[in-house]
Enzyme design. Structure first.
Site, PDB file in Angstrom:
ATOM      1  N   GLU A  34       0.853  -1.196   0.000  1.00 36.34           N
ATOM      2  CA  GLU A  34       0.000   0.000   0.000  1.00 36.34           C
ATOM      3  C   GLU A  34       0.884   1.240   0.000  1.00 36.34           C
ATOM      4  OE1 GLU A  34      -2.815   2.504   3.077  1.00 36.34           O
ATOM      5  OE2 GLU A  34      -2.799   0.318   3.292  1.00 36.34           O
ATOM      6  N   ARG A  67       0.469  10.370   0.363  1.00 38.16           N
ATOM      7  CA  ARG A  67       0.777  11.494   1.248  1.00 38.16           C
ATOM      8  C   ARG A  67       1.999  12.279   0.781  1.00 38.16           C
ATOM      9  NH1 ARG A  67       0.937   8.338   6.952  1.00 38.16           N
ATOM     10  NH2 ARG A  67      -0.810   6.925   6.571  1.00 38.16           N
ATOM     11  N   THR A  80      -4.634   6.243   1.502  1.00 37.74           N
ATOM     12  CA  THR A  80      -5.033   7.634   1.711  1.00 37.74           C
ATOM     13  C   THR A  80      -5.829   8.167   0.521  1.00 37.74           C
ATOM     14  OG1 THR A  80      -2.837   7.819   2.765  1.00 37.74           O
ATOM     15  CG2 THR A  80      -4.241   9.749   2.845  1.00 37.74           C
ATOM     16  N   LYS A 111     -11.264  -1.875   6.136  1.00 39.29           N
ATOM     17  CA  LYS A 111     -10.112  -1.527   6.965  1.00 39.29           C
ATOM     18  C   LYS A 111     -10.647  -0.997   8.301  1.00 39.29           C
ATOM     19  CE  LYS A 111      -6.585   2.149   6.933  1.00 39.29           C
ATOM     20  NZ  LYS A 111      -5.856   3.087   6.056  1.00 39.29           N
TER      21      LYS A 111
END
Length: 208
Positions: free
Chosen positions: A41, A45, A69, A129
């Protein structure tokens, strides 16, 4: 496109990768995959995250590369255009989930409450998640949610570490966990790929 359920059962731990320097992307991915962690993953960011996804996809064929994100339709489109094989979001909005379902790219949406879980179930999503895991009640919370909602499978992320990962993985409703302890910033900055591979091997030996 691989289903999110299959992706979650590929490795017991999904490394959450923050890539600040583009030249680190491929060697970092190689180090993690060599250690047995194929599902990666890449968090969106940093300015180089999207290009990092493209490079890893092109140069690390054994990796299953996703974007983390993902918070709105714009970042979702960018992640899909970069070739992400799955998407991870810290929370849920109807616009984001609808756009993800329309895109055809599997999403692992973040939840912390039974109400959010039920909203996603209504949209046909049963893999989620649990984030931020420790701050949101951790293992006791997941056990509590599992009572009335046993059809849901989680990937707890946030505060998961080598100290508690096995405990999380022992839960019936947990398929894998997410964490960054295999590739912390200091090891990546030092380009210590050997130690990252060693940590990845330890993580991949955990059983769900």
């Amino acid at each position: 496109m691989t289903a999110i359920k299959d992706i979650m059962h590929t490795s017991p731990v999904i490394p959450v990768m923050v890539i600040n320097r583009l030249e680190h992307a491929v060697p970092l991915a190689h180090a993690l995959v060599e250690g047995g962690l194929k599902v990666l993953e890449i968090t969106l960011r940093t300015p180089v995250a999207l290009e990092a996804i493209k490079r890893i996809k092109a140069e690390v064929p054994d990796a299953i590369v996703g974007a983390g994100t993902v918070i709105n339709q714009e970042t979702l489109k960018q992640a899909v255009d970069a070739g992400s094989e799955f998407l991870v979001s810290p929370g849920v909005t109807d616009n984001l989930i609808d756009a993800a379902l329309k895109s055809g790219v599997p999403i692992l949406p973040g939840v912390i409450s039974p109400s959010e879980v039920m909203r996603l179930l209504e949209k046909g999503i049963s893999e989620m998640k649990f984030f931020p895991a420790e701050a949101a009640g951790g293992i006791p919370m997941l056990k509590s949610i599992g009572g009335p909602l046993p059809q849901v499978t989680f990937c707890p992320t946030g505060g998961v570490s080598p100290k508690n990962a096995a405990e999380y993985l022992a839960l019936k409703n947990v398929a894998c966990v997410g964490g960054s302890w295999m590739a912390p910033a200091d090891l990546v900055d030092a380009e210590d790929w050997t130690e990252i591979t060693r940590r990845a091997k330890e993580a991949s030996a955990l059983s769900a």
